[in-house]
Each structure stands twice: as structure tokens, then as C-alpha cells.
Design a protein around this motif. Structure first.
Motif, PDB file in Angstrom:
ATOM      1  N   VAL A 171       5.571  -1.864 -23.571  1.00  0.00           N
ATOM      2  CA  VAL A 171       4.343  -2.462 -24.107  1.00  0.00           C
ATOM      3  C   VAL A 171       4.527  -2.785 -25.583  1.00  0.00           C
ATOM      4  O   VAL A 171       4.060  -3.801 -26.075  1.00  0.00           O
ATOM      5  N   ASN A 172       5.223  -1.905 -26.285  1.00  0.00           N
ATOM      6  CA  ASN A 172       5.265  -1.958 -27.737  1.00  0.00           C
ATOM      7  C   ASN A 172       6.704  -1.713 -28.220  1.00  0.00           C
ATOM      8  O   ASN A 172       7.008  -0.656 -28.757  1.00  0.00           O
ATOM      9  N   PRO A 173       7.610  -2.700 -27.986  1.00  0.00           N
ATOM     10  CA  PRO A 173       9.030  -2.478 -28.306  1.00  0.00           C
ATOM     11  C   PRO A 173       9.263  -2.139 -29.772  1.00  0.00           C
ATOM     12  O   PRO A 173      10.248  -1.490 -30.106  1.00  0.00           O
ATOM     13  N   LYS A 243       2.695 -11.364 -36.684  1.00  0.00           N
ATOM     14  CA  LYS A 243       2.152 -12.720 -36.663  1.00  0.00           C
ATOM     15  C   LYS A 243       2.296 -13.330 -35.264  1.00  0.00           C
ATOM     16  O   LYS A 243       1.386 -13.966 -34.754  1.00  0.00           O
ATOM     17  N   ASN A 244       3.450 -13.107 -34.644  1.00  0.00           N
ATOM     18  CA  ASN A 244       3.711 -13.780 -33.375  1.00  0.00           C
ATOM     19  C   ASN A 244       3.167 -13.051 -32.157  1.00  0.00           C
ATOM     20  O   ASN A 244       3.122 -13.598 -31.072  1.00  0.00           O
ATOM     21  N   ARG A 245       2.820 -11.781 -32.322  1.00  0.00           N
ATOM     22  CA  ARG A 245       2.467 -11.010 -31.133  1.00  0.00           C
ATOM     23  C   ARG A 245       1.019 -10.543 -31.079  1.00  0.00           C
ATOM     24  O   ARG A 245       0.493 -10.251 -30.014  1.00  0.00           O
ATOM     25  N   ARG A 246       0.381 -10.426 -32.197  1.00  0.00           N
ATOM     26  CA  ARG A 246      -0.955  -9.825 -32.167  1.00  0.00           C
ATOM     27  C   ARG A 246      -2.048 -10.893 -32.228  1.00  0.00           C
ATOM     28  O   ARG A 246      -1.814 -12.008 -32.599  1.00  0.00           O
TER      29      ARG A 246
ATOM     30  N   ARG B 166      -5.239  -0.975 -19.712  1.00  0.00           N
ATOM     31  CA  ARG B 166      -4.629  -2.260 -20.084  1.00  0.00           C
ATOM     32  C   ARG B 166      -3.155  -2.073 -20.445  1.00  0.00           C
ATOM     33  O   ARG B 166      -2.295  -2.841 -20.026  1.00  0.00           O
ATOM     34  N   ASP B 167      -2.860  -1.047 -21.242  1.00  0.00           N
ATOM     35  CA  ASP B 167      -1.471  -0.798 -21.645  1.00  0.00           C
ATOM     36  C   ASP B 167      -0.612  -0.386 -20.451  1.00  0.00           C
ATOM     37  O   ASP B 167       0.501  -0.869 -20.277  1.00  0.00           O
ATOM     38  N   VAL B 171       3.134  -2.112 -17.932  1.00  0.00           N
ATOM     39  CA  VAL B 171       4.354  -1.513 -17.400  1.00  0.00           C
ATOM     40  C   VAL B 171       4.303  -1.496 -15.879  1.00  0.00           C
ATOM     41  O   VAL B 171       5.295  -1.712 -15.200  1.00  0.00           O
ATOM     42  N   ASN B 172       3.124  -1.248 -15.334  1.00  0.00           N
ATOM     43  CA  ASN B 172       2.985  -0.972 -13.913  1.00  0.00           C
ATOM     44  C   ASN B 172       1.764  -1.711 -13.362  1.00  0.00           C
ATOM     45  O   ASN B 172       0.749  -1.113 -13.052  1.00  0.00           O
ATOM     46  N   PRO B 173       1.866  -3.071 -13.249  1.00  0.00           N
ATOM     47  CA  PRO B 173       0.682  -3.852 -12.851  1.00  0.00           C
ATOM     48  C   PRO B 173       0.122  -3.440 -11.494  1.00  0.00           C
ATOM     49  O   PRO B 173      -1.060  -3.631 -11.225  1.00  0.00           O
ATOM     50  N   VAL B 174       0.972  -2.849 -10.667  1.00  0.00           N
ATOM     51  CA  VAL B 174       0.560  -2.508  -9.310  1.00  0.00           C
ATOM     52  C   VAL B 174      -0.622  -1.545  -9.298  1.00  0.00           C
ATOM     53  O   VAL B 174      -1.421  -1.539  -8.370  1.00  0.00           O
TER      54      VAL B 174
END
Lengths: 246, 246
Positions: A171-173, A243-246, B166-167, B171-174
Motif C-alpha cells: 500500500v505504502n512502498p 506530488k504524484n501519489r497523494r 480501504r488499505d 493488498v487483498n481485494p478479495v
């Protein structure tokens, strides 16, 4: 449950001690390490030396997050790092080993029954600043592969922390860049990803991948004083990332 | 801290009650709802009726996960659902409202100071089976948009649960398919995603998106007895999902 008089009897409520335990994962450019503190005591007449996660019981007057920061600082000297809560451990079997209970009762000078612990996680780079703070404490880095049997359920907590990091990084690399120094080589970045995800990454593909991470910015600077061809340094640019992700 | 004699005095340890609180989110095809239980009492001579998450103190002899299942079943009749732990709440301000403390002390017939609660989360479809189990209890579904001031810090727990979903779904949409009945229309699926992520989804793009989700399988069956053009049903195919992703 019912008594002989037929009234309903409820089981006793749990009145637990609460502790916090901190999993601090550090990267030294080569391997992942966990920050552990030494524990020693005597059980059945035999002296032992082993290790545990930095953790302790919380005080009446502090919140969980505050307790985690205090305990980590008291036991390791480490401060000013981001700790995030990741899971509560409350199995009644956590304190099934008398050695752990005896050690804790001596350390805390309090009678201990059951303890629910709230675990916290942090990712840091290992550098001189952090190592200096460890010197004055009975704390140190242990490579993940060399971790032996720890106190309480701390092996389980450590294992689940590593799973948690992998999931959270999807989710948050950006959180993984906390493991790296301000400037790092492509090889250090690749090694870090390989260790977190537990599999080798092809070098060629990885350079394409870096090029796609617009927030990993190449610097003019290169390594100095190395025998092999000096590698270029990169930096993580948080502004571009946000800038690009949020 | 130091006493006048110069010995070190440690602050008192926290000896807390532990509770579990369950955030059960249900989808009825139109909106997201949370499962709440009624609370009533008297404070300062005034009767009040409000609501809370299903939760209670744990017993000495049970683990956290087991306590969550027991408490949810006792308070709502709901059983056989997947509860996942998502966060511990331990601020000392959790029990700052005397109304909450008085209510709990009456309900538990025990003196209550500080309570650390471990929160759990479940996603379910709302159908007759689950509604039947609620009938015998003082529990019911409340649309998320209609939730008022809840007991303790339960509004905060609910808000953070929705962020967590949501988070985790990234990772695990299922996991989101637990909100849907065995067969569902594209419109129900789209509505569910819109509610979880909090923004509208273009219908045209969404049909392309469904086509890309190989684990969402169109059925021959269509809606019956509807005034408008009967929509096709789809189902979630866990086997295809597991084969292609794990």
C-alpha cells in the motif's frame, strides 16, 4: 456456568498488565537486523543469557504510543523514530514459561499474571548515530537469520512483523526507504527489496524498475574509495513521491 | 522521579481491564451499515438511550480472538464470521466520560478504571439469516451515514476501521467480496466499491474493469421480477482468484 443455587456465575474478568514491545528493523546495506536487548537471570539454579524485544509494562498515566517511545528509549537509547502499532498479543499462553514470569517479576518487582502486549514496528537505517545510542545500553543489532529463541512469544511477534511490513509496503512502498541512508546505491536498494520480499531480483530488470520509480532520483555523486567500478548514488525524493501519489 | 530520600520511584504500573470491540460492516445492496447494540442508562437523573459497538471485557481464561467471537455472539447472536484484529486503543482518555464508566460498572458489576480495547473487524452481507440472529438481541444495523455519537471512543474506532478496510483491500481485494451475496449484479458490485472508496465510479469503465477481474464470473441467470431491464448476475470465483494470485 450455573452455581448449585441456580444463579448464573460469570467467569472472572481478566485484569491484565499491559506491555508494549518494539520490533525495530534496521538495514546496514547488507542485511536486515532486529534490535534486541540482553536478558539474564537464573532459573532452577542455572544462569542463562538470552535476548528479547525491547518492551516493558506501561504506566498507569501513559498512552500506548507514548509508552512504546519511552520504553524503547529507556532500553536502547533510541529516540526520534516513527513507531507504528501493528498488533496486540493476548494469548493466555504468553506467560506459560515460568522462566519468563520469574524474570519479569524480578525486573518489575510486581506480581505478574497475564500480560497483553501491544506490538510496535519501526524501520530504520543503521548508522553511527543510532549505534552510539546503543552503546550505553545492553542492546544491539542481531541479523534476522541469527535470531535464536527469544523470551515470551517474541519470535512469533518478529515473524508477524516481517509479514506486516511486506503487506504494508504494498500500500505504502515509501515506508521501506526509511531503511536506507540519505544516499544509496542501486545495489543497496535491490538488496533491501530482496531481503524484505525474500527472493532474488534480476539486476537488469531492477534498473528498469528504478527508472520507473520517478521518486528515486539519480545523483551526480558516486561512491568513493571502492576497488570496483564506483556506483552512482540515488536519493529518495519525498516531494516527488507525495506530488504524484497523494 | 526521586523521593526525598533520593531513591528512584517508578510511576505506578497500569493494571488494566481488557476489552474487545467488534466493527461488523454489512452491505445490503444499497448502503454500508455497521452493527450496533443499544445502550440505555441514567446519568445525573436523566435517562438516555444511545448505541455502541458490540464489545465487552474479556475473561481471565480466554484469548483475544476467542473473546471477540464470544462477545459478538452474546450481544448480537451473530456467529461463524471471520473477525480480524485491527488495532488496540489504550488512551487513558477512553474512560474520561463518567457516563461510560458508570454504565460499564453497572453492566459488569466491577470497578473499572482504565480499559485497553482490542478492536476487531468483519465484513458481511446482510441477509435474512443474519437479521434473524439480531432479532432476539438489542442489536441492529445502522447506515454508516446515520451513525450518531457512540459510547467511549467508538466513533474513532469505526472511522479508523473504514480506513483500515480501504488499505487492506489494496493488498487483498478479495476481502470485499464478503460484503456481497453469492450472486450479485454489476450494479451492486459497483455500488459496494463506490461506498468503500468514497467516490463515484463511471459505469462504462466499470464494465471494462469487471471484464479484467477474471475471478468475477458472469452467470446465465438474470434478475427476476424487476420493472427495469433484468440485470445479469455474477459470482465471485475463489478458485480462479487463488489460482492466479497465490
Amino acid at each position: 456456568m450455573e452455581s448449585m443455587q441456580g444463579e448464573v456465575i460469570y467467569p472472572p474478568l481478566a485484569n491484565n498488565h499491559i506491555s508494549v514491545d518494539c520490533v525495530v528493523i534496521g538495514f546496514d546495506g547488507t542485511q536486515l537486523n532486529v534490535l534486541l536487548v540482553n536478558r539474564h537471570g537464573e532459573e532452577d539454579g542455572l544462569a542463562y543469557h538470552d535476548m528479547k524485544l525491547p518492551g516493558s509494562l506501561i504506566y498507569q498515566d501513559e498512552d500506548l504510543d507514548g509508552a512504546a517511545l519511552r520504553v524503547l528509549n529507556e532500553l536502547t537509547g533510541v529516540k526520534n523514530i516513527k513507531l507504528m502499532q501493528f498488533r496486540a498479543y493476548g494469548s493466555k499462553n504468553r506467560t506459560s514459561d515460568p522462566k519468563d514470569v520469574h524474570w519479569l517479576e524480578r525486573a518489575q518487582q510486581a506480581r505478574v499474571e497475564r500480560i497483553v502486549t501491544i506490538s510496535y514496528l519501526a524501520l530504520v537505517k543503521i548508522d553511527r548515530a543510532i549505534d552510539k545510542s546503543l552503546d550505553a545500553h545492553k542492546a544491539g543489532w542481531v541479523p534476522l537469520n541469527d535470531v535464536k529463541r527469544l523470551a515470551f512469544d517474541h519470535n512469533l511477534i518478529l515473524t508477524e512483523a516481517m509479514h506486516y511490513i511486506r503487506d504494508a509496503a504494498e500500500v505504502n512502498p515509501v515506508m521501506l526507504f526509511d531503511l536506507l541512508p540519505r544516499k544509496f546505491t542501486a545495489s543497496q536498494l535491490r538488496t533491501m527489496f530482496e531481503l524484505i520480499y525474500g527472493h532474488a531480483i534480476d539486476v537488469r530488470n531492477f534498473h528498469k524498475k528504478i527508472a520507473m520509480m520517478d521518486y528515486v532520483v539519480p545523483l551526480e555523486e558516486r561512491q568513493q574509495g571502492v576497488a570496483h567500478r564506483a556506483a552512482r548514488y540515488y536519493k529518495f525524493d519525498r516531494k516527488i513521491y507525495n506530488k504524484n501519489r497523494r
